[in-house]
Every structure is written in C-alpha cells, then in structure tokens.
Design a protein around this motif. Structure first.
Motif, PDB file in Angstrom:
ATOM      1  N   GLN A  88       4.722 -10.052 -12.543  1.00 52.25           N
ATOM      2  CA  GLN A  88       5.900  -9.432 -11.963  1.00 52.25           C
ATOM      3  C   GLN A  88       7.049 -10.426 -11.966  1.00 52.25           C
ATOM      4  O   GLN A  88       6.931 -11.507 -11.410  1.00 52.25           O
ATOM      5  CB  GLN A  88       5.576  -8.985 -10.539  1.00 52.25           C
ATOM      6  CG  GLN A  88       4.405  -8.007 -10.531  1.00 52.25           C
ATOM      7  CD  GLN A  88       3.947  -7.632  -9.142  1.00 52.25           C
ATOM      8  OE1 GLN A  88       4.280  -8.307  -8.173  1.00 52.25           O
ATOM      9  NE2 GLN A  88       3.188  -6.559  -9.061  1.00 52.25           N
ATOM     10  N   SER A 113       3.061  -3.517  -2.039  1.00 50.49           N
ATOM     11  CA  SER A 113       1.772  -4.018  -1.534  1.00 50.49           C
ATOM     12  C   SER A 113       1.980  -5.001  -0.388  1.00 50.49           C
ATOM     13  O   SER A 113       1.086  -5.185   0.450  1.00 50.49           O
ATOM     14  CB  SER A 113       0.983  -4.691  -2.661  1.00 50.49           C
ATOM     15  OG  SER A 113       0.789  -3.785  -3.729  1.00 50.49           O
ATOM     16  N   GLN A 117       1.239  -3.636   3.001  1.00 50.31           N
ATOM     17  CA  GLN A 117      -0.187  -3.635   3.390  1.00 50.31           C
ATOM     18  C   GLN A 117      -0.492  -4.838   4.265  1.00 50.31           C
ATOM     19  O   GLN A 117      -1.125  -4.732   5.311  1.00 50.31           O
ATOM     20  CB  GLN A 117      -1.070  -3.846   2.147  1.00 50.31           C
ATOM     21  CG  GLN A 117      -1.331  -2.682   1.272  1.00 50.31           C
ATOM     22  CD  GLN A 117      -2.382  -3.073   0.230  1.00 50.31           C
ATOM     23  OE1 GLN A 117      -3.251  -3.902   0.472  1.00 50.31           O
ATOM     24  NE2 GLN A 117      -2.289  -2.454  -0.944  1.00 50.31           N
ATOM     25  N   GLU A 146       2.945   2.945  -1.661  1.00 54.89           N
ATOM     26  CA  GLU A 146       1.688   2.215  -1.555  1.00 54.89           C
ATOM     27  C   GLU A 146       0.774   2.992  -0.619  1.00 54.89           C
ATOM     28  O   GLU A 146       1.252   3.629   0.321  1.00 54.89           O
ATOM     29  CB  GLU A 146       2.030   0.852  -0.923  1.00 54.89           C
ATOM     30  CG  GLU A 146       0.918  -0.122  -0.872  1.00 54.89           C
ATOM     31  CD  GLU A 146       0.739  -0.831  -2.214  1.00 54.89           C
ATOM     32  OE1 GLU A 146       1.615  -0.729  -3.099  1.00 54.89           O
ATOM     33  OE2 GLU A 146      -0.299  -1.487  -2.353  1.00 54.89           O
ATOM     34  N   PHE A 163      -6.077  -6.112 -10.834  1.00 54.96           N
ATOM     35  CA  PHE A 163      -5.027  -6.508  -9.892  1.00 54.96           C
ATOM     36  C   PHE A 163      -5.636  -7.588  -9.005  1.00 54.96           C
ATOM     37  O   PHE A 163      -6.814  -7.479  -8.645  1.00 54.96           O
ATOM     38  CB  PHE A 163      -4.576  -5.326  -9.013  1.00 54.96           C
ATOM     39  CG  PHE A 163      -4.013  -4.169  -9.802  1.00 54.96           C
ATOM     40  CD1 PHE A 163      -2.722  -4.214 -10.316  1.00 54.96           C
ATOM     41  CD2 PHE A 163      -4.795  -3.044 -10.045  1.00 54.96           C
ATOM     42  CE1 PHE A 163      -2.218  -3.152 -11.046  1.00 54.96           C
ATOM     43  CE2 PHE A 163      -4.294  -1.988 -10.781  1.00 54.96           C
ATOM     44  CZ  PHE A 163      -2.999  -2.029 -11.293  1.00 54.96           C
ATOM     45  N   GLY A 212      -7.707   0.477  -6.299  1.00 58.83           N
ATOM     46  CA  GLY A 212      -8.939  -0.294  -6.269  1.00 58.83           C
ATOM     47  C   GLY A 212      -9.417  -0.500  -4.848  1.00 58.83           C
ATOM     48  O   GLY A 212      -8.790  -0.038  -3.892  1.00 58.83           O
ATOM     49  N   ALA A 258      -6.961   0.835  -1.837  1.00 58.95           N
ATOM     50  CA  ALA A 258      -5.496   0.796  -1.881  1.00 58.95           C
ATOM     51  C   ALA A 258      -5.051   1.399  -3.199  1.00 58.95           C
ATOM     52  O   ALA A 258      -5.824   1.469  -4.161  1.00 58.95           O
ATOM     53  CB  ALA A 258      -4.998  -0.636  -1.762  1.00 58.95           C
TER      54      ALA A 258
HETATM   55  N1  DAH Z   1       1.310  -3.381  -6.644  1.00 58.31           N
HETATM   56  C1  DAH Z   1       0.982  -2.835  -7.945  1.00 58.31           C
HETATM   57  C2  DAH Z   1       2.192  -2.878  -8.856  1.00 58.31           C
HETATM   58  O1  DAH Z   1       3.270  -3.009  -8.369  1.00 58.31           O
HETATM   59  C3  DAH Z   1       0.512  -1.429  -7.829  1.00 58.31           C
HETATM   60  C4  DAH Z   1      -0.818  -1.354  -7.170  1.00 58.31           C
HETATM   61  C5  DAH Z   1      -1.954  -1.409  -7.900  1.00 58.31           C
HETATM   62  C6  DAH Z   1      -0.909  -1.234  -5.807  1.00 58.31           C
HETATM   63  C7  DAH Z   1      -3.213  -1.350  -7.339  1.00 58.31           C
HETATM   64  C8  DAH Z   1      -2.152  -1.175  -5.182  1.00 58.31           C
HETATM   65  C9  DAH Z   1      -3.300  -1.226  -5.976  1.00 58.31           C
HETATM   66  O2  DAH Z   1      -2.291  -1.041  -3.882  1.00 58.31           O
HETATM   67  O3  DAH Z   1      -4.503  -1.132  -5.383  1.00 58.31           O
HETATM   68  O4  DAH Z   1       2.052  -2.759 -10.012  1.00 58.31           O
END
Ligand code: DAH
Length: 345
Positions: free
Chosen positions: A152, A173, A176, A213, A251, A287, A308
């Motif tokens: 990212q 995320s 969370q 999320e 992830f 996942g 999540a």
């Molecule tokens: N945070 C990830 C993204 O921005 C997306 C994501 C993937 C969120 C898997 C999650 C997860 O909570 O379990 O690409």
C-alpha cells in the motif's frame, strides 16, 4: 334613521356587480369588514328603542345575509385570472418545481451495505483518517521494514511519534485495531470510511477511495461463519442466485486469507468486459483474524477467534451502476450525480 340607511345600502348592494377580485375585496371591506357598515349598523341598533328593535331586528339580519350572499356569489364568479391580468401574474401557469438533491452513488451503496450488516446485528464504527503506524500497520501484523508494507503506497505526514509515523490511513483495517483495543469481545462491527493511497489518478486508480471493513470476534468463530455471512451479504446486495467463490490469498492481518469473487453481475457469468470474460469478479478480501493481531490488541487468541473482511465501495458501486471511470465519483458533475435520483433510496 337606521331604517333609511338600510334601505339605501340594500339598493347599493343589489346594484353592485363585478368580476374583478380587487373590486370585490373593496366591497367586502366596505360592508363586511371589521370596521365596515354592517358592524356600524349593529352598533347603532344597540341604541334604538325596544319597540323598534322588534321590527328592525329581522330587517337587519336580512340585510347582513344579503351582503354576505352577494359577496359569496360574486366570489365564485371571480376566477382569479382577473387578479392575474391586473398584477401581471398568471395563476393558471403550473408552479415552478425546485430541485431536491440526489444521493451520491457511493453514499447509496454504503447505506445499502450498512443496512445488510445491521440486519445481521453488526454495529457501525468509525476511526480517524489520519492514523499512526501502529494502527495502520504494526498492530495488523505488518512486520517492520517488511515488503508487505509496500502493498500500500502510503501518504506520510510526519516521521516518528509515540505510535510511529503519522500517515493518512491506507485502509479501514486500522479501525479494527482501535475497536479491539477499546473494548472487550464479542465484536461485531462494520467500519465504513475514506482511505488514501499514493497513486496517480486515472480511470482505474485514485489517491483516495472508500472501504467498508468488517470484523467479527467471539468464541468459536470459524471460517464457515465467514463464508455464510459473506454469502448472505452477496445474496442481499446482488440478488439471490449470485454465486460466490473464495480464492486463497495473502494479507498480513488474516490467516488463512482469501479473496472472494462473485459471478459477474453484468453478464451473469457468460463473460463480458467487466469480468474480463471469466464470468467472475473480485469484490473483497477476507480471512480469519491472525492471532498476532488479536494479541496486539490485548485479546486472548486462545479463547477468541474472528473473521474480517474489507471491500472497496467504489468497486461495489461500479458493479451495481457500471460506472467505469473512478474519477466520476469525486468530480461532482451534477449531470452524473443526478442520474442516481431514485436508485436505492
Ligand atoms: N485492508 C485490505 C485492503 O485494503 C482489505 C482487507 C482484506 C481487509 C482482508 C480485511 C481482510 O479485513 O480480512 O486491501
């Protein structure tokens, strides 16, 4: 004499006629108004002798009724257009409507996503867009100096700080982590919000976009719970019969991780440009929450497990409305925005 006055005014009323609303209004004020003739005559009547009262009372009432009847009948025949002609105003023209605003397509989709999860008992949570390294990366199991952080492209704001570099959050995320740090399990929340990535703006990429999320942590939460929850979500959002499939993925914050595809909503799986002729489109990552993440947030990973998921709202909107160019979402071109007037409200 009162009788003479009444006789004189009765003649006047009988002779009166108009189809002009303002003349009629003058008539009403003159005879029936609060300071009008009838009011005066009734005042005078109070002073007359009892014998006269007996004979005059009836005459007086008839006179009043005559004035009122005249006014009513002329009013019915004065149709309003006369006033219009006088004042240059045409009351027969249809009124001018005023524009009510429309909801932004992203707001519509966010609202719908939230609605579906709320029906499953999820609450909505939000967190800051300016985030520290801990909440955006470290607590989510991104190792220091690990190439996973390059997944990212981050807009950094400030180096250092108690919880690491300050940056614009790259994903939701981070919420969370904030939620788990602040409370005790069980958690069942969805977290919508804006996220930022250092990317050149084009039809397919933008430096900010929106995500939702999801987090579910409790005792005995399994991958089957994850699959069933997301399956329900997809049926609600895109209609029954929409297929889902899970592909293994990676992830840092989930283990195992997956990406979820749905059967293409545009061609229903036959193959089209949207699904690049595969019949499937990816809509989210998901996942089981990595035990390290639970521990980082002070949650006993031996007792609790969770799942999540995270999805891009633009992507979901794209599949719903076939909006091909991401830039449209933030240009605020009214011609674009107006198209979403009735959809999903
Ligand atoms: N945070 C990830 C993204 O921005 C997306 C994501 C993937 C969120 C898997 C999650 C997860 O909570 O379990 O690409």
């Amino acid at each position: 004499m009162l009788q003479d006055k009444i006789t004189q005014y009765t003649a006047e009323i009988n002779a009166f006629s108009t189809d002009k609303a303002d003349e009629l209004e003058q008539f009403r004020i003159r005879f029936l108004g609060t300071k009008g003739i009838i009011k005066d005559i009734f005042e005078e009547f109070k002073a007359v002798s009892p014998e006269e009262k007996r004979s005059l009372g009836k005459v007086l009432n008839e006179f009043k009724q005559l004035a009122e009847a005249k006014y009513q009948s002329l009013k019915e025949h004065s149709d309003g257009t006369e006033v219009a002609a006088d004042s240059g105003l045409d009351l027969t023209l249809p009124g001018e409507g005023f524009d009510v605003g429309t909801r932004h397509p992203l707001a519509l989709v966010r609202k719908e996503i939230i609605g579906i999860f709320e029906r499953l008992g999820f609450v909505v949570a939000e967190g800051p867009e300016i985030e520290d390294d801990w909440h955006n990366f470290s607590a989510l199991n991104f190792p220091e100096e690990h190439p996973a952080r390059d997944m990212q492209d981050t807009f950094f704001i400030k180096k250092g700080g108690e919880k690491g570099d300050i940056a614009l959050r790259t994903h939701t995320s981070s919420v969370q982590v904030r939620m788990m740090e602040a409370g005790k399990p069980p958690f069942r929340a969805i977290m919508p919000g804006r996220v930022y990535r250092n990317e050149a703006i084009s039809a397919r990429a933008h430096c900010f976009f929106h995500q939702v999320e999801g987090l579910y942590v409790d005792e005995n939460v399994s991958f089957a719970d994850l699959k069933q929850t997301l399956f329900y979500f997809v049926q609600e959002l895109y209609g029954e019969g929409t297929k889902v499939r899970f592909r293994p993925s990676y992830f840092p914050f989930t283990e195992p991780s997956a990406e979820m595809d749905i059967s293409c909503t545009i061609c229903k799986g036959d193959g089209c440009q949207m699904c690049k002729h595969s019949g499937w489109v990816e809509i989210l990552g998901c996942g089981m929450v990595d035990p390290n993440v639970l521990e980082n947030c002070g949650i006993d990973s031996k007792r609790y497990s969770g799942f999540a998921f995270g999805m891009g709202i633009e992507r979901i909107a794209n599949l719903k409305f076939e909006i091909r160019d991401l830039r449209l979402f933030s240009e605020n071109d009214v011609r674009f925005l107006k198209q979403y007037k009735s959809a999903l409200i």
